[in-house]
Design a protein around this motif. Structure first.
Motif, PDB file in Angstrom:
ATOM      1  N   LEU A 200      -8.482 -12.517  -5.982  1.00  0.00           N
ATOM      2  CA  LEU A 200      -9.319 -12.043  -7.075  1.00  0.00           C
ATOM      3  C   LEU A 200      -9.119 -10.555  -7.327  1.00  0.00           C
ATOM      4  N   ASP A 201      -9.085  -9.736  -6.258  1.00  0.00           N
ATOM      5  CA  ASP A 201      -8.921  -8.294  -6.454  1.00  0.00           C
ATOM      6  C   ASP A 201      -7.559  -7.969  -7.043  1.00  0.00           C
ATOM      7  N   GLU A 202      -6.545  -8.751  -6.709  1.00  0.00           N
ATOM      8  CA  GLU A 202      -5.223  -8.543  -7.292  1.00  0.00           C
ATOM      9  C   GLU A 202      -5.236  -8.875  -8.786  1.00  0.00           C
ATOM     10  N   SER A 203      -5.948  -9.927  -9.157  1.00  0.00           N
ATOM     11  CA  SER A 203      -6.002 -10.314 -10.569  1.00  0.00           C
ATOM     12  C   SER A 203      -6.718  -9.247 -11.402  1.00  0.00           C
ATOM     13  N   ILE A 204      -7.760  -8.638 -10.849  1.00  0.00           N
ATOM     14  CA  ILE A 204      -8.477  -7.576 -11.556  1.00  0.00           C
ATOM     15  C   ILE A 204      -7.563  -6.364 -11.747  1.00  0.00           C
ATOM     16  N   LEU A 205      -6.826  -6.016 -10.695  1.00  0.00           N
ATOM     17  CA  LEU A 205      -5.890  -4.897 -10.778  1.00  0.00           C
ATOM     18  C   LEU A 205      -4.792  -5.179 -11.804  1.00  0.00           C
ATOM     19  N   LEU A 206      -4.296  -6.407 -11.834  1.00  0.00           N
ATOM     20  CA  LEU A 206      -3.266  -6.783 -12.806  1.00  0.00           C
ATOM     21  C   LEU A 206      -3.782  -6.625 -14.236  1.00  0.00           C
ATOM     22  N   ARG A 207      -4.980  -7.089 -14.504  1.00  0.00           N
ATOM     23  CA  ARG A 207      -5.558  -6.981 -15.851  1.00  0.00           C
ATOM     24  C   ARG A 207      -5.637  -5.523 -16.296  1.00  0.00           C
ATOM     25  N   MET A 208      -6.018  -4.653 -15.371  1.00  0.00           N
ATOM     26  CA  MET A 208      -6.128  -3.237 -15.704  1.00  0.00           C
ATOM     27  C   MET A 208      -4.748  -2.618 -15.935  1.00  0.00           C
ATOM     28  N   LEU A 209      -3.786  -2.907 -15.062  1.00  0.00           N
ATOM     29  CA  LEU A 209      -2.471  -2.275 -15.150  1.00  0.00           C
ATOM     30  C   LEU A 209      -1.683  -2.744 -16.368  1.00  0.00           C
ATOM     31  N   VAL A 210      -1.840  -4.004 -16.767  1.00  0.00           N
ATOM     32  CA  VAL A 210      -1.151  -4.483 -17.975  1.00  0.00           C
ATOM     33  C   VAL A 210      -1.657  -3.733 -19.191  1.00  0.00           C
ATOM     34  N   ARG A 211      -2.965  -3.578 -19.311  1.00  0.00           N
ATOM     35  CA  ARG A 211      -3.532  -2.843 -20.448  1.00  0.00           C
ATOM     36  C   ARG A 211      -3.089  -1.381 -20.431  1.00  0.00           C
ATOM     37  N   LYS A 212      -3.068  -0.786 -19.256  1.00  0.00           N
ATOM     38  CA  LYS A 212      -2.628   0.603 -19.128  1.00  0.00           C
ATOM     39  C   LYS A 212      -1.175   0.752 -19.568  1.00  0.00           C
ATOM     40  N   ALA A 213      -0.313  -0.183 -19.149  1.00  0.00           N
ATOM     41  CA  ALA A 213       1.104  -0.124 -19.522  1.00  0.00           C
ATOM     42  C   ALA A 213       1.286  -0.294 -21.023  1.00  0.00           C
ATOM     43  N   LEU A 214       0.553  -1.223 -21.618  1.00  0.00           N
ATOM     44  CA  LEU A 214       0.659  -1.436 -23.063  1.00  0.00           C
ATOM     45  C   LEU A 214       0.277  -0.178 -23.835  1.00  0.00           C
ATOM     46  N   LEU A 215      -0.809   0.462 -23.431  1.00  0.00           N
ATOM     47  CA  LEU A 215      -1.248   1.672 -24.110  1.00  0.00           C
ATOM     48  C   LEU A 215      -0.245   2.803 -23.926  1.00  0.00           C
ATOM     49  N   GLU A 216       0.284   2.955 -22.729  1.00  0.00           N
ATOM     50  CA  GLU A 216       1.235   4.033 -22.457  1.00  0.00           C
ATOM     51  C   GLU A 216       2.541   3.847 -23.219  1.00  0.00           C
ATOM     52  N   TYR A 217       2.886   2.607 -23.518  1.00  0.00           N
ATOM     53  CA  TYR A 217       4.107   2.335 -24.262  1.00  0.00           C
ATOM     54  C   TYR A 217       3.853   2.258 -25.770  1.00  0.00           C
ATOM     55  N   GLY A 218       2.648   2.578 -26.193  1.00  0.00           N
ATOM     56  CA  GLY A 218       2.369   2.693 -27.618  1.00  0.00           C
ATOM     57  C   GLY A 218       1.846   1.447 -28.294  1.00  0.00           C
ATOM     58  N   TYR A 219       1.459   0.414 -27.521  1.00  0.00           N
ATOM     59  CA  TYR A 219       0.916  -0.798 -28.129  1.00  0.00           C
ATOM     60  C   TYR A 219      -0.598  -0.683 -28.216  1.00  0.00           C
ATOM     61  N   PRO A 220      -1.161  -0.631 -29.414  1.00  0.00           N
ATOM     62  CA  PRO A 220      -2.622  -0.547 -29.537  1.00  0.00           C
ATOM     63  C   PRO A 220      -3.274  -1.867 -29.134  1.00  0.00           C
ATOM     64  N   ILE A 221      -4.336  -1.789 -28.374  1.00  0.00           N
ATOM     65  CA  ILE A 221      -5.069  -2.989 -27.980  1.00  0.00           C
ATOM     66  C   ILE A 221      -6.543  -2.776 -28.297  1.00  0.00           C
ATOM     67  N   GLU A 222      -7.261  -3.878 -28.431  1.00  0.00           N
ATOM     68  CA  GLU A 222      -8.671  -3.813 -28.806  1.00  0.00           C
ATOM     69  C   GLU A 222      -9.540  -3.452 -27.594  1.00  0.00           C
ATOM     70  N   GLY A 223     -10.704  -2.899 -27.897  1.00  0.00           N
ATOM     71  CA  GLY A 223     -11.691  -2.637 -26.863  1.00  0.00           C
ATOM     72  C   GLY A 223     -11.462  -1.363 -26.071  1.00  0.00           C
ATOM     73  N   VAL A 224     -10.668  -0.419 -26.620  1.00  0.00           N
ATOM     74  CA  VAL A 224     -10.387   0.828 -25.909  1.00  0.00           C
ATOM     75  C   VAL A 224     -11.356   1.909 -26.383  1.00  0.00           C
ATOM     76  N   GLU A 225     -12.029   2.547 -25.477  1.00  0.00           N
ATOM     77  CA  GLU A 225     -12.893   3.682 -25.812  1.00  0.00           C
ATOM     78  C   GLU A 225     -12.016   4.926 -25.925  1.00  0.00           C
ATOM     79  N   GLU A 226     -11.934   5.503 -27.107  1.00  0.00           N
ATOM     80  CA  GLU A 226     -11.029   6.622 -27.349  1.00  0.00           C
ATOM     81  C   GLU A 226     -11.799   7.938 -27.529  1.00  0.00           C
ATOM     82  N   HIS A 227     -11.244   8.991 -26.947  1.00  0.00           N
ATOM     83  CA  HIS A 227     -11.779  10.348 -27.103  1.00  0.00           C
ATOM     84  C   HIS A 227     -10.609  11.224 -27.505  1.00  0.00           C
ATOM     85  N   ASN A 228     -10.406  11.381 -28.801  1.00  0.00           N
ATOM     86  CA  ASN A 228      -9.241  12.071 -29.311  1.00  0.00           C
ATOM     87  C   ASN A 228      -9.450  13.573 -29.323  1.00  0.00           C
TER      88      ASN A 228
END
Length: 231
Positions: A200-228
């Motif tokens: 379970l803890d690995e699955s939670i970490l995976l969910r977080m890291l996939v979203r982080k990678a997508l954002l860092e590579y320029g893919y916009p995803i929903e549900g991100v709190e932004e502070h520009n």
């Protein structure tokens, strides 16, 4: 969503076109922008949107993709019990390589280390951690991703004797857009290839890291709190 994606290899793409005889004005005309903007792309100070570069990507995209790929292999057992090797080539940059079901080994005597212990029975505290499974996400372009699952072939008792042969069998799980990729990842504990393997803890970490990678590579995803920032 895809119109907003920044192209990570803007500078390399512009350089490739310039070396092929294009001028900055040619590129500006093809991309429907100003020459000063192309100058920023060339210098690497600005990343273009992928939608802006479609004309260049049609010409030079295949060449760039050929420079970025990984070779995997799978073992397939035939009706006579003979294992055949299936080679798999997956193009596109690896956005994320997620190791899980890690196991610990003693670097001195090479024995596996039981869970919840910090030293070996030989009294050595020099521990090496190696994964037995991996999930990899390739960016295939145009908002598509290829998901690859790997499992280690070599047995635990042999792992530290041949650390350079940390060989994995691989299977392509599928190809997804951003939305379906995140659905697959969010439901990872119900997926057949990992349902009995991932904690379970690995699955939670995976969910977080996939979203982080997508954002860092320029893919916009929903549900991100932004502070520009204000520049």
């Amino acid at each position: 969503m895809e119109d907003k994606k920044k192209y990570r290899y803007t500078k390399q793409l512009i350089t490739m076109a310039l070396r092929d005889g294009w001028t900055q004005k040619d590129i500006a005309d093809a991309c429907r922008t100003q020459q000063s903007v192309v100058s920023g792309w060339k210098n690497g100070s600005v990343l273009a949107k992928e939608s802006q570069l479609q004309r260049l990507l049609e010409v030079y995209g295949p060449k760039l993709r050929r420079r970025t790929f990984k070779i995997y292999h799978d073992l397939q057992k035939d009706s006579q019990g003979i294992y055949n090797i299936q080679m798999i080539k997956v193009e596109g940059e690896v956005l994320l390589s997620f190791p899980y079901r890690n196991k610990k080994f003693c670097a001195k005597c090479q024995a596996p280390i039981p869970e919840n212990t910090t030293s070996c029975s030989c009294s050595s505290k020099i521990i090496k951690t190696l994964p037995t499974r991996r999930l990899l996400v390739h960016s295939m372009g145009k908002g598509e991703f290829c998901l690859v699952h790997q499992y280690r072939l070599i047995k635990d008792e042999c792992q530290m004797q041949f650390p350079e042969t940390n060989v994995y069998a691989s299977k392509v799980v599928g190809r997804y857009d951003v939305t379906l990729l995140l659905v697959w990842i969010d439901e990872v504990l119900t997926q057949a290839c990992v349902s009995t393997e991932m904690m379970l803890d690995e699955s939670i970490l995976l969910r977080m890291l996939v979203r982080k990678a997508l954002l860092e590579y320029g893919y916009p995803i929903e549900g991100v709190e932004e502070h520009n920032a204000s520049w």
